[in-house]
Design a protein around this motif. Structure first.
Motif, PDB file in Angstrom:
ATOM      1  N   VAL A  62       0.843  -1.203   0.000  1.00 14.12           N
ATOM      2  CA  VAL A  62       0.000   0.000   0.000  1.00 14.12           C
ATOM      3  C   VAL A  62       0.877   1.251   0.000  1.00 14.12           C
ATOM      4  CG1 VAL A  62      -1.610   1.360   1.401  1.00 14.12           C
ATOM      5  CG2 VAL A  62      -2.015  -1.080   1.066  1.00 14.12           C
ATOM      6  N   ILE A  81      -3.814  -1.195   5.745  1.00 15.04           N
ATOM      7  CA  ILE A  81      -4.513  -0.151   4.981  1.00 15.04           C
ATOM      8  C   ILE A  81      -4.272   1.239   5.574  1.00 15.04           C
ATOM      9  CG2 ILE A  81      -6.698   0.613   4.031  1.00 15.04           C
ATOM     10  CD1 ILE A  81      -5.698  -2.123   3.015  1.00 15.04           C
ATOM     11  N   ILE A 119       0.003  -3.822  -7.025  1.00 16.11           N
ATOM     12  CA  ILE A 119      -0.622  -4.780  -6.108  1.00 16.11           C
ATOM     13  C   ILE A 119      -0.774  -6.148  -6.762  1.00 16.11           C
ATOM     14  CG2 ILE A 119      -2.795  -5.340  -4.932  1.00 16.11           C
ATOM     15  CD1 ILE A 119      -3.067  -2.332  -4.324  1.00 16.11           C
TER      16      ILE A 119
END
Length: 457
Positions: free
Chosen positions: A55, A105, A209
């Motif tokens: 992330v 996250i 990702i």
């Protein structure tokens, strides 16, 4: 330092890099504790660690653009807030899902918001070349020490209190940074009229990702791995098509194509990626080996990894002095060479000795090598562009480093999780040594006399 810069502004910037790097490695020593407490597996914890790093990598470039649009200090404070909320959520996580939300996250997004301002502000506040070089050296050294010391500090906190307390520690440090950061003044006004390339951000994030996820799932389903990497590559290709199309229409892309046309900067970015791949990949490999295969607890694992921390600290602090007499290329090449030697020693020690301290010589040499080349690689990249491009190149630079960290964990985890044995540990370290050799080759392609300032002449 510029006369108008208040004393003490470097401390919160360096501490911010420290805590974000710390977060990327401290969970490696909590594998058994988290797995037992949350009812998950080693692979479950690996997913949390890899996703956090990914992330960061995927959002670092957008983070740099947002810093220019809304202001460096404002984004720094916003990142600290999001990070702090994520750390608290992780500390209270009742299961793996909440831990992913908090750590992977929210902390990942927070880091992507606050790290680009750290490097942009360092560039803008420290205008004199010697002061700027020293400032970058301190920030990078704190980043390296945070990554290398993560296992030790995390191990001490986990064994003394619990793994949850390690996240409370992060929240406290983030609060301290916010207090110390009050002295920072943004040298440039924000540019709210600048556009933000939403499509470019989505394509780049999805591409990164999917590629890393494909690598991480290689031990489960090779067809799925190929599919994910293929789709990820298409997304990244679409990202480059998108930014070229925007430039042809005189619209501002997520990142200018000129960021990818400087040969020296490109080589420097590759060395950054490979350095962090080696450091974080080795941290995960050694930590998993000691905890899962050898049965050591968090603090024992962290103490053994202190050898790498010590080596990194010593060589990173000495790197600035070495740079006065040796080119950046020489320092980076020597760093990769030492790292390969250290990884070779770690591979040889597998299964030959039941004494865990047999790993310390290899870890020490690895730390010396990594510390020697961290700052020179950043210097090469940042110095290839002027001040107007520091926002973009800072985001790209940190994205490369965090992508390397994510790839390191994914690669090491793929080899180890498939078969948690001493043989798998040796295979993982040899694979990392091979990557170190590739880094040596890339570093050899750098100009023989690289710049020593953090700004081009």
């Amino acid at each position: 330092m510029a006369p108008s810069v208040p004393r003490g502004v470097l401390a919160p910037l360096a501490l911010a890099q420290f805590i974000c790097s710390f977060a990327g490695s401290n969970m490696n020593v909590m594998i058994n504790d988290i797995s037992t407490d949350l009812g998950t597996t080693v692979q479950g914890v690996q997913v949390v660690i890899t996703l956090f790093l990914l992330v960061m990598a995927a959002l670092m470039i957008p983070g740099g653009k947002l810093a220019d649009r809304y202001g460096r200090k404002r984004c720094l404070l916003a990142g600290l807030l999001v990070y702090g909320v994520g750390a608290l959520a992780s500390a209270l996580a009742p299961g793996l899902g909440v831990l992913i939300l908090g750590n992977s996250i929210l902390e990942g997004i927070g880091t992507a918001l606050l790290i680009p301002p750290v490097y942009i502000l360092t560039t803008l506040l420290f205008t004199e070349s010697v002061a700027r070089a020293k400032a970058f050296g301190i920030v990078m050294a704190m980043g390296g020490v945070g990554a290398a010391a993560g296992p030790l500090i995390g191990g001490l906190i986990t064994t003394t209190l619990s793994w949850r307390a390690a996240f409370l520690f992060q929240a406290i440090v983030v609060g301290l940074i916010a207090v110390l950061g009050r002295r920072i003044a943004d040298p440039l006004p924000p540019d709210p009229e600048s556009s933000f390339d939403v499509l470019g951000a989505l394509l780049s994030a999805c591409g990164l990702i999917l590629v890393v996820a494909g690598i991480q799932l290689a031990d489960n389903d090779i067809r799925l791995t190929i599919a994910l990497i293929g789709v990820g590559a298409l997304a990244l290709a679409g990202f480059f098509v998108n930014i070229r199309a925007k430039e042809r229409r005189d619209r501002e892309p997520l990142i200018a194509t000129r960021m990818f046309t400087d040969r020296t900067a490109n080589l420097g970015l590759i060395t950054q990626l490979l350095q962090w791949l080696l450091l974080i990949g080795t941290s995960f490999t050694v930590a998993t080996y000691l905890q899962v295969i050898r049965g050591y607890n968090a603090v024992q694992t962290g103490v053994i990894f202190t050898a790498a921390t010590a080596g990194l600290l010593v060589s990173s602090l000495a790197a600035a002095r070495f740079a006065r007499k040796r080119s950046q290329r020489t320092l980076i090449r020597v760093g990769f060479f030492a790292s390969v030697l250290g990884l070779g020693a770690l591979a040889v020690s597998a299964g030959r000795s039941q004494n865990p301290w047999a790993l310390t010589p290899g870890l020490l040499v690895l730390g010396l090598g990594i510390g020697l080349m961290l700052t020179p690689s950043v210097t090469v990249v940042q110095s290839s562009f002027g001040e107007d491009d520091q926002g973009e190149i800072s985001g790209l630079s940190r994205s490369a480093s965090n992508l390397g960290s994510a790839l390191g964990t994914a690669l090491a985890g793929t080899i180890l999780v498939g078969a948690l044995t001493t043989h798998a540990y040796a295979t993982a370290t040899l694979a990392l040594a091979g990557i170190g050799l590739a880094g040596f080759v890339v570093a050899s392609l750098l100009p023989s006399r690289a710049v020593t300032d953090n700004h081009p002449t």
